[in-house]
Design a protein around this motif. Structure first.
Motif, PDB file in Angstrom:
ATOM      1  N   UNK A   1       3.303  20.444  12.304  1.00 43.75           N
ATOM      2  CA  UNK A   1       4.031  21.686  12.587  1.00 43.75           C
ATOM      3  C   UNK A   1       3.846  22.671  11.435  1.00 43.75           C
ATOM      4  N   UNK A   2       3.884  22.154  10.192  1.00 44.80           N
ATOM      5  CA  UNK A   2       3.650  23.013   9.040  1.00 44.80           C
ATOM      6  C   UNK A   2       2.255  23.643   9.114  1.00 44.80           C
ATOM      7  N   UNK A   3       1.240  22.825   9.476  1.00 42.85           N
ATOM      8  CA  UNK A   3      -0.121  23.350   9.587  1.00 42.85           C
ATOM      9  C   UNK A   3      -0.226  24.393  10.695  1.00 42.85           C
ATOM     10  N   UNK A   4       0.468  24.171  11.809  1.00 41.52           N
ATOM     11  CA  UNK A   4       0.451  25.148  12.904  1.00 41.52           C
ATOM     12  C   UNK A   4       1.117  26.453  12.474  1.00 41.52           C
ATOM     13  N   UNK A   5       2.124  26.360  11.631  1.00 40.20           N
ATOM     14  CA  UNK A   5       2.764  27.573  11.111  1.00 40.20           C
ATOM     15  C   UNK A   5       1.784  28.365  10.254  1.00 40.20           C
ATOM     16  N   UNK A   6       0.993  27.669   9.452  1.00 37.08           N
ATOM     17  CA  UNK A   6      -0.023  28.343   8.634  1.00 37.08           C
ATOM     18  C   UNK A   6      -1.042  29.047   9.531  1.00 37.08           C
ATOM     19  N   UNK A   7      -1.429  28.383  10.610  1.00 42.66           N
ATOM     20  CA  UNK A   7      -2.414  28.950  11.537  1.00 42.66           C
ATOM     21  C   UNK A   7      -1.831  30.045  12.427  1.00 42.66           C
ATOM     22  N   UNK A   8      -0.486  30.113  12.523  1.00 42.28           N
ATOM     23  CA  UNK A   8       0.122  31.058  13.457  1.00 42.28           C
ATOM     24  C   UNK A   8       0.053  30.596  14.883  1.00 42.28           C
ATOM     25  N   UNK A   9       0.041  29.268  15.100  1.00 43.30           N
ATOM     26  CA  UNK A   9      -0.099  28.714  16.456  1.00 43.30           C
ATOM     27  C   UNK A   9       1.075  27.814  16.815  1.00 43.30           C
ATOM     28  N   UNK A  10       2.256  28.108  16.324  1.00 45.40           N
ATOM     29  CA  UNK A  10       3.422  27.299  16.672  1.00 45.40           C
ATOM     30  C   UNK A  10       3.664  27.327  18.182  1.00 45.40           C
ATOM     31  N   UNK A  11       4.021  26.178  18.778  1.00 49.63           N
ATOM     32  CA  UNK A  11       4.316  26.159  20.217  1.00 49.63           C
ATOM     33  C   UNK A  11       5.486  27.073  20.555  1.00 49.63           C
ATOM     34  N   UNK A  12       5.523  27.591  21.782  1.00 50.80           N
ATOM     35  CA  UNK A  12       6.659  28.427  22.200  1.00 50.80           C
ATOM     36  C   UNK A  12       7.968  27.653  22.042  1.00 50.80           C
ATOM     37  N   UNK A  13       9.006  28.360  21.659  1.00 49.10           N
ATOM     38  CA  UNK A  13      10.303  27.708  21.498  1.00 49.10           C
ATOM     39  C   UNK A  13      10.615  27.291  20.078  1.00 49.10           C
TER      40      UNK A  13
ATOM     41  N   UNK B   1      13.127  10.484  18.841  1.00 49.61           N
ATOM     42  CA  UNK B   1      14.310  11.322  18.980  1.00 49.61           C
ATOM     43  C   UNK B   1      14.435  11.807  20.414  1.00 49.61           C
ATOM     44  N   UNK B   2      15.652  11.757  20.955  1.00 52.40           N
ATOM     45  CA  UNK B   2      15.882  12.184  22.335  1.00 52.40           C
ATOM     46  C   UNK B   2      15.552  13.661  22.540  1.00 52.40           C
ATOM     47  N   UNK B   3      15.604  14.473  21.483  1.00 46.22           N
ATOM     48  CA  UNK B   3      15.277  15.898  21.607  1.00 46.22           C
ATOM     49  C   UNK B   3      13.816  16.128  21.996  1.00 46.22           C
ATOM     50  N   UNK B   4      12.961  15.132  21.751  1.00 45.14           N
ATOM     51  CA  UNK B   4      11.543  15.270  22.081  1.00 45.14           C
ATOM     52  C   UNK B   4      11.296  15.259  23.587  1.00 45.14           C
ATOM     53  N   UNK B   5      12.239  14.729  24.359  1.00 45.90           N
ATOM     54  CA  UNK B   5      12.044  14.598  25.802  1.00 45.90           C
ATOM     55  C   UNK B   5      11.868  15.943  26.494  1.00 45.90           C
ATOM     56  N   UNK B   6      12.421  16.989  25.932  1.00 47.07           N
ATOM     57  CA  UNK B   6      12.326  18.312  26.569  1.00 47.07           C
ATOM     58  C   UNK B   6      10.996  18.994  26.298  1.00 47.07           C
ATOM     59  N   UNK B   7      10.175  18.425  25.413  1.00 41.65           N
ATOM     60  CA  UNK B   7       8.926  19.089  25.023  1.00 41.65           C
ATOM     61  C   UNK B   7       7.753  18.658  25.909  1.00 41.65           C
ATOM     62  N   UNK B   8       6.735  19.523  25.932  1.00 34.69           N
ATOM     63  CA  UNK B   8       5.475  19.170  26.577  1.00 34.69           C
ATOM     64  C   UNK B   8       4.688  18.232  25.668  1.00 34.69           C
TER      65      UNK B   8
END
Length: 459
Positions: A45-57, A372-379
């Motif tokens: 996720x940190x690397x995606x932030x550097x790239x500017x490609x964070x998933x929606x949400x 983590x149960x919070x992961x269930x909502x993700x693609x």
């Protein structure tokens, strides 16, 4: 020297859930920084932030500067390029391998096509992929796909190269080779950020190391200091979690265990390329048999024959169980096992409803697998490769098959999670008396987890 990357107080959250918390890192020109940590610790996720490609949400705060440029996002390919964690998501299924590498140099760096094509051929040869250069992605192994994706990413010639788990699914020799190629990127005007759980790779790369846990950096400094004299308890456990130090995981076999699958005289070739010949293999109830060998040698093909997905050129496979869904595969590349546009929770609910399984058991397994149960909502594309691999394992455990083909089941997991996952797999094999064919590049893992290794002459 100039700063290639500056991260100050980076935070990323999914709703009210923090994913990355207060991360500050710096990387100088001609240097490398390796970020170590368990699956789901926030590295990718940190690397995606550097790239500017964070998933929606996902929401981000803090400051990121690439070569001094804070806004807008750096130019992909020119200033920054990323080798993704899942090579199948980076390769076009409709193109042969060499043109995929060549078009990066052609379109990003402006090379004339003949020069770009020649450079691509040389890069694939350097990675021991020359015989596969005219193949399509579906015709090669996961380890080979990883090397092709590396060649394509490197062809961009970006100043900052971000490599996300570049050695997963590779044997020791190829891991060392990828490490050398990464080090070759450390030239004036360039820098390397590597995201990995491979402690051996971090040692090889040297430079600086940062260790992440639960979205935070818990230790950082020179690689020689952090990896030889770690201060944080998690870093100490990570360094010591090599499979060679594990206890024996395979449980004793029951006397008189009945055979589950038997293969005799198997042979396979693809065109003029022989894969293997005269293979005899039998697996009994509760038995774990390991197969090791270099990437692309035919291990997965043999497993697919036992599943009935690939027909042998010669020989027979006899399956003694005919229960529906009794033969299952744990994929080396977990995105191949999930519908990309359905949330993980929806896919899991579909399985539970279709096979009338226990939701309570699913919840218990999630806790055991540290999901983590919070992961269930993700693609599927919105979680790490290691988390997705553990969800794939959860589905297998719910189905309780008679035979499991586990194709590099822990290649996306950090050493600590890897040991915990293999303990669960071995315990489940003994408890439910299924048979498991384990494909791995890790000889020490095979020795600890399997009852025996299959003697198969590939190639």
């Amino acid at each position: 020297m100039a700063w290639a990357l500056e991260i100050h107080n980076l935070a990323v959250s999914a709703g009210a859930e923090p994913v990355v918390r207060g991360v500050s890192l710096q990387l100088r020109e001609a240097e490398c920084l390796t970020v170590l940590g368990e699956s789901g610790s926030g590295k990718s996720i940190m690397a995606q932030a550097v790239m500017g490609t964070l998933p929606p949400g996902l929401r981000m705060s803090g400051e990121i500067a690439v070569w001094g440029r804070r806004s807008p996002q750096p130019r992909w390919g020119h200033q920054v390029a990323m080798l993704p964690q899942e090579p199948w998501l980076a390769l076009s299924p409709a193109m042969r391998l060499q043109p995929q590498v060549a078009e990066v140099a052609h379109f990003v760096r402006g090379q004339a096509w003949p020069a770009a094509d020649a450079e691509a051929g040389e890069a694939l040869q350097q990675l021991q992929l020359e015989p596969a250069r005219r193949k399509y992605p579906h015709q090669i192994s996961g380890g080979m796909a990883q090397r092709v994706a590396f060649a394509a990413t490197r062809a961009a010639g970006a100043q900052l190269l971000i490599a996300d788990e570049p050695t997963k699914g590779l044997d020791a020799a190829l891991r060392g080779q990828i490490g050398q190629l990464l080090l070759s990127h450390l030239q004036p005007g360039q820098a390397l950020l590597t995201i990995t759980h491979d402690v051996a790779l971090a040692r090889q790369l040297g430079g600086n190391v940062a260790v992440m846990l639960d979205g935070q950096v818990v230790e950082q400094g020179p690689a020689s200091q952090v990896l030889q004299r770690p201060r944080h308890a998690y870093t100490q456990a990570l360094v010591q979690a090599d499979a060679a130090h594990w206890p024996r995981l395979a449980r004793p076999l029951r006397s008189g265990a009945a055979p589950v699958v038997q293969a005799q005289g198997l042979a396979k070739s693809f065109g003029r390329e022989p894969v293997f010949a005269n293979v005899d293999l039998a697996l009994a109830e509760g038995e774990i048999v390991a197969i090791t060998g270099p990437s692309g040698c035919g291990k997965t093909t043999l497993g697919h024959m036992l599943l009935g997905l690939v027909a042998p050129d010669r020989g027979t496979v006899r399956r003694t169980r005919q229960r529906p869904h009794a033969f299952q595969k744990l994929y080396q590349d977990p995105p191949a096992a999930f519908a990309p546009q359905r949330s993980i929770g929806d896919s899991l609910d579909d399985l539970i409803k279709l096979h009338q399984l226990s939701s309570a058991e699913s919840q218990s397994l999630m806790q055991e697998l540290k999901l983590d149960a919070n992961l269930l909502a993700r693609l599927p594309s919105e979680v790490s490769g290691g988390e997705l691999q553990r969800f794939a394992l959860l589905r297998i455990l719910l189905l309780k098959p008679d035979f499991l083909f586990a194709d590099e089941p822990t290649s996306r997991l950090d050493p600590i999670t890897q040991q915990r996952t293999m303990q669960l797999l071995c315990a489940s094999t003994a408890a439910h008396q299924w048979a498991m064919l384990l494909v791995t590049h890790d000889a020490a893992l095979a020795d600890k987890a399997a009852h025996r290794r299959a003697a198969v002459a590939f190639g």
